[in-house]
Scaffold this active site. Structure first.
Site, PDB file in Angstrom:
ATOM      1  N   TRP A  40       0.859  -1.336  -0.082  1.00 16.37           N
ATOM      2  CA  TRP A  40      -0.097   0.026   0.083  1.00 16.37           C
ATOM      3  C   TRP A  40       0.859   1.357  -0.016  1.00 16.37           C
ATOM      4  O   TRP A  40       0.599   2.158  -0.455  1.00 16.37           O
ATOM      5  CB  TRP A  40      -1.130  -0.075   1.128  1.00 16.37           C
ATOM      6  CG  TRP A  40      -1.819  -1.021   0.787  1.00 16.37           C
ATOM      7  CD1 TRP A  40      -2.015  -2.183   1.805  1.00 16.37           C
ATOM      8  CD2 TRP A  40      -3.075  -1.472   0.024  1.00 16.37           C
ATOM      9  NE1 TRP A  40      -2.971  -2.966   1.572  1.00 16.37           N
ATOM     10  CE2 TRP A  40      -3.724  -2.665   0.322  1.00 16.37           C
ATOM     11  CE3 TRP A  40      -2.879  -0.803  -1.425  1.00 16.37           C
ATOM     12  CZ2 TRP A  40      -4.497  -3.038  -0.558  1.00 16.37           C
ATOM     13  CZ3 TRP A  40      -3.979  -1.314  -2.160  1.00 16.37           C
ATOM     14  CH2 TRP A  40      -4.732  -2.470  -1.570  1.00 16.37           C
ATOM     15  N   ASP A  75      -1.701   6.812   6.151  1.00 19.38           N
ATOM     16  CA  ASP A  75      -2.857   5.882   5.695  1.00 19.38           C
ATOM     17  C   ASP A  75      -2.938   4.881   6.991  1.00 19.38           C
ATOM     18  O   ASP A  75      -2.031   4.145   7.386  1.00 19.38           O
ATOM     19  CB  ASP A  75      -2.204   4.767   4.417  1.00 19.38           C
ATOM     20  CG  ASP A  75      -3.340   3.878   4.346  1.00 19.38           C
ATOM     21  OD1 ASP A  75      -4.487   3.655   4.791  1.00 19.38           O
ATOM     22  OD2 ASP A  75      -3.256   3.229   3.067  1.00 19.38           O
ATOM     23  N   LYS A 129     -12.133  -1.659   6.667  1.00 18.41           N
ATOM     24  CA  LYS A 129     -11.399  -2.718   7.519  1.00 18.41           C
ATOM     25  C   LYS A 129     -11.857  -2.780   8.862  1.00 18.41           C
ATOM     26  O   LYS A 129     -11.840  -3.628   9.493  1.00 18.41           O
ATOM     27  CB  LYS A 129      -9.733  -2.218   7.620  1.00 18.41           C
ATOM     28  CG  LYS A 129      -9.058  -1.925   6.191  1.00 18.41           C
ATOM     29  CD  LYS A 129      -8.702  -3.413   5.525  1.00 18.41           C
ATOM     30  CE  LYS A 129      -8.591  -3.268   4.050  1.00 18.41           C
ATOM     31  NZ  LYS A 129      -7.498  -2.440   3.553  1.00 18.41           N
TER      32      LYS A 129
HETATM   33  C1  LIG Z   1      -6.877  -2.117   2.118  1.00 19.54           C
HETATM   34  C2  LIG Z   1      -5.967  -0.924   2.026  1.00 19.54           C
HETATM   35  C3  LIG Z   1      -5.992   0.101   1.159  1.00 19.54           C
HETATM   36  C4  LIG Z   1      -6.944  -0.151  -0.074  1.00 19.54           C
HETATM   37  O1  LIG Z   1      -8.073   0.276   0.351  1.00 19.54           O
HETATM   38  P1  LIG Z   1      -9.283   0.590  -0.925  1.00 19.54           P
HETATM   39  O2  LIG Z   1     -10.338   1.216   0.009  1.00 19.54           O
HETATM   40  O3  LIG Z   1      -9.601  -0.850  -1.305  1.00 19.54           O
HETATM   41  O4  LIG Z   1      -8.607   1.312  -2.009  1.00 19.54           O
HETATM   42  C5  LIG Z   1      -5.386   0.957   1.257  1.00 19.54           C
HETATM   43  N1  LIG Z   1      -4.275   0.895   2.474  1.00 19.54           N
HETATM   44  C6  LIG Z   1      -4.131   0.195   3.269  1.00 19.54           C
HETATM   45  C7  LIG Z   1      -3.426   0.218   4.703  1.00 19.54           C
HETATM   46  C8  LIG Z   1      -4.957  -0.934   3.166  1.00 19.54           C
HETATM   47  O5  LIG Z   1      -5.449  -1.702   4.430  1.00 19.54           O
END
Ligand SMILES: *Cc1c(COP(=O)(O)O)cnc(C)c1O
Length: 360
Positions: A102, A172, A196
């Site tokens: 990511w 993030d 998540k």
């Molecule tokens: C799942 C995830 C993403 C991607 O998320 P989307 O909403 O599917 O774009 C990005 N960063 C992290 C840390 C993730 O766990």
């Protein structure tokens, strides 16, 4: 009705109380005679939902007043482009720490818009640790410094927030959202996909310090312009109404259950049960160095592909689902987000112990 223990990395488990409440309110939300799915996002009743969600989030995370909370769409992945478009606007430079897929995707996307530097990486050991940061490597005039706080695929987390001085720090936090208290004032922006730990898929929450706003590049698509979204209280266009409603129910659930301090305590307890077992097992091994282990995502392996496959198959049959690891790591991964009860982890560990005994 038999519900499984779902160890998926996302979309993932939601608290059962939340699902029950949503079911009870499905046809008639609080005497309105409608489902939240059917409401105008401009109605007074919906306004109380989106404003209520924001208020609860501010309370739980203790968000300072000079931060905007945005409820957006497009997932965390869309922010990989929105962040440089909005913020890479002075020197046109940004620093990144590459701790997994990511972080790397965010880094690669930002390269389309400016000069990006990977100041550290843990790619050499399949991202099984958080690299030590050397401040001499940091770009002094970077527009921002970017990290992925909890690395969903590899199971690492920053236990300490990097000190980037005057350079705005952006994180993030998709897979550790609301899993424990976080000092938002240390960041210029934190954001995450809600699927998540906070809500079903479809919602992305961004928390942005106000002084960051207002300098987006001219070419920034309107829908990716944080200033415009903030000026319109996340209602520039139709937001993901129902997902925001479930988000509000999850936030209420968190508050009723003691908030983020209590959540952290429970999450520490769950992670300890699983890591203690892995540390003592002769068959199963964790893949992450002890000091950087995530509380949310726990990857582990046996030394045989065959045994991994057998374990996943038998676990699934026993009601422990989505334990297959990410294709880039192999083996297994148990994601134990807020909604996973302690009992779910205890039962998983018991099942693993029995499997080990039967197969050694
Ligand atoms: C799942 C995830 C993403 C991607 O998320 P989307 O909403 O599917 O774009 C990005 N960063 C992290 C840390 C993730 O766990």
């Amino acid at each position: 009705m038999a519900r499984v223990y779902n160890f998926s990395a996302g979309p993932s488990m939601l608290p059962e109380e939340v699902l029950k409440k949503a079911a009870a309110e499905m046809l008639d939300y609080q005497g309105s005679g409608q489902s939240v799915m059917e409401m105008s996002h401009r109605s007074k009743i919906y306004d109380s939902i989106i404003k209520g969600a924001e208020q609860l989030l501010r309370e739980l995370y203790n968000i300072p007043d000079n931060y905007k909370v945005l409820f957006l769409q497009g997932g965390a992945s869309t922010q990989f482009a929105a962040i440089p478009l909005n913020f890479m606007n002075k020197s046109g430079k940004a620093d990144f720490v590459i701790t997994g897929q990511w972080a790397k995707k965010a880094y690669q996307e930002a390269q389309k818009y400016g000069e990006c530097k990977a100041v550290a990486s843990s790619a050499d050991k399949t991202f099984s640790y958080i690299p030590k940061l050397d401040k001499n490597e940091f770009t002094k005039d970077a527009d921002y410094f970017y990290i992925c706080m909890n690395n969903t695929i590899y199971g690492t987390v920053y236990h300490e927030i990097p000190d980037t001085g005057d350079v705005p720090l952006i994180a993030d936090i998709s897979s550790c959202f609301l899993s424990e208290p976080l000092d938002i004032s240390k960041f210029a922006m934190v954001y995450g996909g809600a699927q998540k730990n906070v809500a079903p898929a479809g919602l992305t929450i961004c928390i942005i310090r106000e002084d960051m706003l207002g300098n987006a590049r001219d070419i920034t698509p309107t829908m990716l312009n944080y200033q415009i979204m903030a000026d319109n209280d996340s209602l520039y266009n139709t937001p993901p109404c129902y997902t925001i409603y479930i988000c509000k129910l999850v936030l209420e659930w968190l508050k009723e259950n003691g908030g983020l301090e209590a959540m952290k305590e429970t999450n520490l307890k769950k992670a300890k049960i699983l890591y203690d077992f892995l540390d003592n097992s002769k068959m199963f091994k964790g893949t992450v160095v002890a000091e950087d282990r995530s509380l949310m995502n726990v990857p582990f392996v046996t030394d045989s592909e065959e045994l991994n496959a057998k374990f996943i198959k038998e676990a699934t049959e026993a009601g422990f689902v989505n334990l297959k690891g990410h294709r880039t790591v192999g083996g297994m991964r148990a994601s134990i987000y807020n909604a996973m009860p302690v009992e779910g982890v205890e039962k998983l560990v018991k099942f693993m112990a029995e499997f080990e005994k039967a197969n050694s």
